[in-house]
Each structure stands twice: as structure tokens, then as C-alpha cells.
Design a protein around this motif. Structure first.
Motif, PDB file in Angstrom:
ATOM      1  N   PRO A  97       0.813  -1.222   0.000  1.00  0.00           N
ATOM      2  CA  PRO A  97       0.000   0.000   0.000  1.00  0.00           C
ATOM      3  C   PRO A  97       0.849   1.277   0.000  1.00  0.00           C
ATOM      4  O   PRO A  97       0.449   2.284  -0.593  1.00  0.00           O
ATOM      5  CB  PRO A  97      -0.856  -0.095   1.264  1.00  0.00           C
ATOM      6  CG  PRO A  97      -0.238  -1.139   2.107  1.00  0.00           C
ATOM      7  CD  PRO A  97       0.524  -2.044   1.200  1.00  0.00           C
ATOM      8  N   LEU A  98       2.003   1.232   0.625  1.00  0.00           N
ATOM      9  CA  LEU A  98       2.878   2.408   0.600  1.00  0.00           C
ATOM     10  C   LEU A  98       3.387   2.672  -0.812  1.00  0.00           C
ATOM     11  O   LEU A  98       3.423   3.826  -1.258  1.00  0.00           O
ATOM     12  CB  LEU A  98       4.054   2.224   1.564  1.00  0.00           C
ATOM     13  CG  LEU A  98       3.709   2.278   3.046  1.00  0.00           C
ATOM     14  CD1 LEU A  98       4.889   1.836   3.886  1.00  0.00           C
ATOM     15  CD2 LEU A  98       3.257   3.673   3.441  1.00  0.00           C
ATOM     16  N   ARG A  99       3.764   1.632  -1.525  1.00  0.00           N
ATOM     17  CA  ARG A  99       4.208   1.796  -2.923  1.00  0.00           C
ATOM     18  C   ARG A  99       3.078   2.358  -3.775  1.00  0.00           C
ATOM     19  O   ARG A  99       3.297   3.257  -4.586  1.00  0.00           O
ATOM     20  CB  ARG A  99       4.680   0.454  -3.492  1.00  0.00           C
ATOM     21  CG  ARG A  99       5.893  -0.114  -2.824  1.00  0.00           C
ATOM     22  CD  ARG A  99       7.159   0.172  -3.520  1.00  0.00           C
ATOM     23  NE  ARG A  99       7.103  -0.358  -4.875  1.00  0.00           N
ATOM     24  CZ  ARG A  99       7.972  -0.065  -5.808  1.00  0.00           C
ATOM     25  NH1 ARG A  99       8.964   0.725  -5.556  1.00  0.00           N
ATOM     26  NH2 ARG A  99       7.879  -0.571  -7.008  1.00  0.00           N
ATOM     27  N   ARG A 100       1.874   1.824  -3.597  1.00  0.00           N
ATOM     28  CA  ARG A 100       0.730   2.327  -4.386  1.00  0.00           C
ATOM     29  C   ARG A 100       0.477   3.805  -4.103  1.00  0.00           C
ATOM     30  O   ARG A 100       0.019   4.532  -4.975  1.00  0.00           O
ATOM     31  CB  ARG A 100      -0.531   1.514  -4.081  1.00  0.00           C
ATOM     32  CG  ARG A 100      -0.552   0.153  -4.745  1.00  0.00           C
ATOM     33  CD  ARG A 100      -1.914  -0.516  -4.641  1.00  0.00           C
ATOM     34  NE  ARG A 100      -2.317  -0.815  -3.277  1.00  0.00           N
ATOM     35  CZ  ARG A 100      -2.007  -1.922  -2.621  1.00  0.00           C
ATOM     36  NH1 ARG A 100      -1.261  -2.847  -3.192  1.00  0.00           N
ATOM     37  NH2 ARG A 100      -2.435  -2.118  -1.385  1.00  0.00           N
ATOM     38  N   ALA A 101       0.802   4.262  -2.900  1.00  0.00           N
ATOM     39  CA  ALA A 101       0.598   5.661  -2.522  1.00  0.00           C
ATOM     40  C   ALA A 101       1.774   6.550  -2.943  1.00  0.00           C
ATOM     41  O   ALA A 101       1.758   7.746  -2.681  1.00  0.00           O
ATOM     42  CB  ALA A 101       0.385   5.760  -1.012  1.00  0.00           C
ATOM     43  N   GLY A 102       2.774   5.974  -3.591  1.00  0.00           N
ATOM     44  CA  GLY A 102       3.873   6.769  -4.126  1.00  0.00           C
ATOM     45  C   GLY A 102       5.121   6.854  -3.281  1.00  0.00           C
ATOM     46  O   GLY A 102       6.047   7.595  -3.613  1.00  0.00           O
TER      47      GLY A 102
END
Length: 130
Positions: free
Chosen positions: A69-74
Motif C-alpha cells: 500500500p505504501l508503494r501504491r501511494a507513491g
């Protein structure tokens, strides 16, 4: 859950070997586990500054619960583990296989001071004897 192949030194000094295992991940399978991980991710994302270009170190993050989820949030996520085996779930996940993985003791991280904007550590310190 205890990893039967882990030595007592591993359990005491490398508690993330267990939390990075598939057995441990099964604790969060099913609807309730998915809900728990979603609540956890949303809570962490609310606490962090906006993601684009921000660096995050997930200490003992081989469980791979927060990196996707952190990667998806940039966020630029680096995952830490106390042993190479702790990176297996991160490397196997298409969403996180590009994340750098640092190996080193939990008590002496292989990164300089202020090397990351944010450092996270979930479900690890309570298992460390230090």
C-alpha cells in the motif's frame, strides 16, 4: 508461531524470521485478516506526509503487509530484515519486488542517520529481548 528450524539465537535476535514467514502471513488470511491489514494500511497512510518521493524504511517488514500500500501511494519503500530469508515474501510480490532490501541486525540498522523520511516497525520490537 515458532519457526522450528530457528535457533534460540535467531528467535531472540532475529524475531522477524518468523513474522516474515508464510505461516505468519496465514494469520491475516481470510476476510477478517484482510480487513485488519486494510485498517492498518489506512491508519499508517493517514499518519505519513504525502508520498510522492518520500522514503520509508520498514524495519522487520518482510511480512510485506505495509510495503504494497505504501508503494501504491507513491512512497519509495525499502524493507529491512535481519536475515536474507526475511526478504522472500517481498521479492515474490510483484508490487514490491523492486523494493530495496537491507539485511542487518534490528538493533544496528544498515542505514545512516536520517537516511529515510520515515521509519516504520510493526510487530517486531515486542519480540526483541533488547
Amino acid at each position: 508461531m515458532h519457526n522450528p528450524s530457528a535457533t534460540s539465537a535467531d528467535v531472540n535476535e532475529q524475531p522477524d524470521i518468523d513474522t516474515a514467514s508464510d505461516d505468519y502471513a496465514r494469520r491475516f488470511s481470510g476476510g477478517t485478516g484482510a480487513w485488519f491489514l486494510d485498517v492498518q494500511a489506512r491508519a499508517v497512510l493517514r499518519l505519513l506526509a504525502p508520498g510522492a518521493g518520500r522514503t520509508v524504511l520498514d524495519v522487520g517488514g518482510g511480512h510485506n503487509q505495509l510495503a504494497p500500500p505504501l508503494r501504491r501511494a507513491g512512497y519509495a519503500v525499502t524493507v529491512h530484515g535481519s536475515a536474507p530469508v526475511c526478504g522472500r515474501r517481498v521479492a515474490a510480490d510483484q508490487a514490491t519486488r523492486e523494493c530495496p532490501f537491507l539485511v542487518g541486525p534490528c538493533t544496528a540498522l544498515p542505514a545512516g542517520d536520517r537516511a529515510f523520511h520515515t521509519v516504520l516497525c510493526f510487530r517486531l520490537l515486542a519480540h526483541h529481548p533488547g
